[in-house]
Scaffold this motif. Structure first.
Motif, PDB file in Angstrom:
ATOM      1  N   ASP A 220      -1.185   4.670 -10.239  1.00  0.00           N
ATOM      2  CA  ASP A 220      -1.589   4.877 -11.625  1.00  0.00           C
ATOM      3  C   ASP A 220      -2.446   6.140 -11.626  1.00  0.00           C
ATOM      4  O   ASP A 220      -3.381   6.245 -10.839  1.00  0.00           O
ATOM      5  N   ALA A 221      -2.120   7.058 -12.518  1.00  0.00           N
ATOM      6  CA  ALA A 221      -2.835   8.333 -12.528  1.00  0.00           C
ATOM      7  C   ALA A 221      -3.726   8.433 -13.765  1.00  0.00           C
ATOM      8  O   ALA A 221      -3.226   8.422 -14.888  1.00  0.00           O
ATOM      9  N   GLU A 238      -4.523   6.514 -18.576  1.00  0.00           N
ATOM     10  CA  GLU A 238      -4.076   5.995 -17.283  1.00  0.00           C
ATOM     11  C   GLU A 238      -2.571   5.820 -17.338  1.00  0.00           C
ATOM     12  O   GLU A 238      -2.075   4.927 -18.013  1.00  0.00           O
ATOM     13  N   THR A 239      -1.848   6.704 -16.664  1.00  0.00           N
ATOM     14  CA  THR A 239      -0.392   6.604 -16.653  1.00  0.00           C
ATOM     15  C   THR A 239       0.021   5.667 -15.529  1.00  0.00           C
ATOM     16  O   THR A 239      -0.327   5.883 -14.376  1.00  0.00           O
ATOM     17  N   LYS A 240       0.741   4.596 -15.913  1.00  0.00           N
ATOM     18  CA  LYS A 240       0.983   3.481 -14.995  1.00  0.00           C
ATOM     19  C   LYS A 240       2.228   3.677 -14.134  1.00  0.00           C
ATOM     20  O   LYS A 240       3.215   4.262 -14.580  1.00  0.00           O
ATOM     21  N   ASN A 241       2.155   3.072 -12.959  1.00  0.00           N
ATOM     22  CA  ASN A 241       3.339   2.855 -12.119  1.00  0.00           C
ATOM     23  C   ASN A 241       4.288   4.045 -12.027  1.00  0.00           C
ATOM     24  O   ASN A 241       5.466   3.934 -12.312  1.00  0.00           O
ATOM     25  N   VAL A 242       3.738   5.138 -11.615  1.00  0.00           N
ATOM     26  CA  VAL A 242       4.535   6.335 -11.429  1.00  0.00           C
ATOM     27  C   VAL A 242       5.183   6.182 -10.054  1.00  0.00           C
ATOM     28  O   VAL A 242       4.469   6.081  -9.063  1.00  0.00           O
ATOM     29  N   ASN A 243       6.533   6.132 -10.009  1.00  0.00           N
ATOM     30  CA  ASN A 243       7.066   5.659  -8.733  1.00  0.00           C
ATOM     31  C   ASN A 243       7.799   6.647  -7.838  1.00  0.00           C
ATOM     32  O   ASN A 243       8.721   6.298  -7.105  1.00  0.00           O
ATOM     33  N   SER A 247       7.065  12.413  -9.406  1.00  0.00           N
ATOM     34  CA  SER A 247       6.633  11.924 -10.715  1.00  0.00           C
ATOM     35  C   SER A 247       5.121  11.963 -10.860  1.00  0.00           C
ATOM     36  O   SER A 247       4.603  12.182 -11.957  1.00  0.00           O
ATOM     37  N   VAL A 248       4.388  11.732  -9.780  1.00  0.00           N
ATOM     38  CA  VAL A 248       2.927  11.796  -9.851  1.00  0.00           C
ATOM     39  C   VAL A 248       2.521  13.193 -10.324  1.00  0.00           C
ATOM     40  O   VAL A 248       1.717  13.362 -11.243  1.00  0.00           O
TER      41      VAL A 248
END
Ligand code: ADP
Ligand code: MG
Ligand code: ZN
Length: 501
Positions: A220-221, A238-243, A247-248
């Protein structure tokens, strides 16, 4: 329909604002069983077959702590240079969501098992950024919801939802950084490099399979912007679950350009969770973020506190493997690599492969040459990871051995490697099958040399007159006649001998 967000040009963003990052990484431990029950901890499987009363939260069931889970948490904490709590507890984080059958998540709140650490992260150009770690705490994973019937796979617009509790109760460690300041334009790269370095570290510790694609490593970023003259942090999203690692980087960059446009237009940032869209690299609004008070945290009454003895902590410290960053330093010295050469090696992901090739008997320089040049290009054109090429370090070492013993020239060696990659067998088998051995028999070479000299008497004359450079034409003719299977150096020697006598 959501409106398309306005974005600010990235160069303007970093001229006007300073980004602040906070990265939360969740890692699933690869213990045999779940964190608080004896259910098997395995990815996937028939839904709801890896469950029991405890991980389903049925009345009367009681949790028991998985010691291996605590061990994993402590080893991660130590590897991140953290202090390990002398005494800590689990806490209940209360919230309702269908994938959370207990109506609370067993987590840790203000008493994490590990805290106050750091991880040194190397960027692509070799610059090292120290990322401070606030804490690493133990918790459990949730189950999984599958929303069926909608276009997006999200709950919005779905006809119905299915729940699979196989993952509920899987040991999870959450690693949280302190706010990362001062990275400026490189913030997106720092975010990616941090997750990448953390993944390498966790892999070296052998505590998790760290598969971002399967969700065993998730990031999560948190991103906020401060105007250049501001003294306080801005509001974060908070950007969730970047997989994926890529993508991060994209998610951080996108948030920076989105937030900057809002702030520059006089607006304010909503503290919220956001979702990253792989397809177009944007984020979209999620829920307004709860505060810690909303969760009504309280100490978990069904579990005893954890008080790892100092002896145990030291025993675990002794099990730590060589850390990836130390290993890189050692390899750089042992293989006498320039910073640039080390970077190339890291960029193509060849360190382990070269090390294994050296282990199999090759010299570091030669091993590196094959992996970083020929094979990296090959992997690139096939669009596969270097390690997934159908050639092993032992086979590369074998090819290198055949060159140094004079059985193959460099040119022939390339052909042999192509043969191995094409599935024709081991290097020796390819040499046999394709008939690629160097013609090292002087008498066979002399026949070719004599023929070439006879065919080009003018060149022979020049050589005889002292123009040794002219021998190149004869060498070329001999190489052609032997289909490249001659050692050019030896051919040259034979030509000089022949002409001189
Ligand atoms: P939450 O419970 O909201 O997930 P955490 O404390 O677990 O909060 O994580 C928040 C993360 O965001 C941490 O990494 C923290 O360092 C970071 N952070 C805190 N404030 C800011 C801010 N203003 N901008 C960016 N990151 C921040
Ligand atoms: Mg958090
Ligand atoms: Zn269970």
């Amino acid at each position: 329909m959501t409106a398309v967000a306005e974005l600010m040009d990235y160069a303007d963003v970093v001229e006007r604002f300073d980004p602040v990052l906070g990265l939360e990484v969740h890692v699933e431990l690869s213990t045999k069983t779940k964190m608080f029950c004896g259910c098997v901890n395995e990815f996937g499987g028939e839904p709801n077959t890896k469950t029991c009363p405890t991980c389903l939260g049925l009345p009367g069931s009681l949790p028991v702590v998985n010691g291996k889970g605590v061990e994993g948490a402590i080893r991660i904490g130590l590897a991140l240079n953290c202090e390990i709590a002398e005494w800590c507890r689990f806490a209940r984080k209360n919230y309702f969501y269908p994938d959370q059958p207990k109506n609370f998540q067993t987590s840790q709140y203000d008493e994490p098992i590990a805290f106050n650490g750091y991880l040194d992260v190397t960027l692509d150009d070799g610059e090292v950024v120290r990322v401070e770690i606030e804490r690493a705490h133990m918790e459990e994973d949730t189950g999984k919801s599958l929303h069926v019937g909608g276009a997006t796979g999200r709950i919005h617009g779905a006809d119905y939802s299915l729940l699979d509790y196989n993952r509920a109760g899987v040991p999870l460690i959450e690693i949280v950084t302190k706010p990362i300041e001062g990275t400026g334009a490189r913030a997106p790269e720092v975010a990616r490099a941090y997750v990448s370095a953390l993944r390498d570290l966790l892999r070296a510790l052998d505590v998790s399979d760290v598969r971002m694609d399967q969700g065993s490593l998730r990031c999560d970023a948190n991103v906020s912007l401060m105007a250049k003259d501001a003294t306080e942090f801005g509001t974060r999203t908070e950007t969730k679950n970047v997989n994926s690692l890529r993508s991060v980087e994209r998610a951080v960059r996108y948030e920076m350009t989105r937030q900057a446009a809002i702030l520059a237009g006089g607006g304010s940032i909503r503290q919220e969770t956001r979702h990253f869209q792989e397809a177009d690299g944007t984020t979209s609004g999620g829920r307004v973020k709860e505060t810690a008070e909303d969760y009504r945290y309280f100490p978990e009454p069904d579990l005893v506190p954890i008080a790892p003895s100092r002896e145990w902590v030291e025993q675990l410290r002794a099990t730590l493997p060589e850390m990836p960053s130390e290993r890189r330093k050692r390899i750089q010295t042992e293989w006498s690599l320039s910073d640039e050469a080390l970077r190339d090696l890291l960029n193509v992901g060849a360190v382990d492969l070269v090390a294994a090739t050296v282990e199999a008997g090759a010299s570091p320089d030669e091993a590196r040459g094959w992996w970083v040049n020929t094979l990296a290009q090959e992997a690139n054109s096939r669009e596969v990871e270097l390690a997934d090429l159908p050639i092993t370090p032992a086979q590369v070492a074998e090819v290198i051995g055949l060159v140094s013993s004079g059985e193959l020239t460099n040119k022939l060696a390339k052909e042999v490697v192509q043969g191995v990659l094409a599935g024709e067998g081991s290097p020796r088998e390819v040499v046999e099958k394709r008939g690629l051995k160097v013609v090292s028999d002087d008498s066979a070479l002399l026949v070719a040399v004599d023929e070439a000299l006879a065919a080009q008497p003018d060149v022979a004359e020049k050589i005889r007159g002292g123009k040794v450079a002219a021998a190149g034409a004869i060498v070329g003719a001999v190489m052609k006649a032997t289909k490249g299977q001659a050692d050019a150096k030896r051919v040259r020697e034979l030509i000089i001998e022949r002409v001189g006598s």
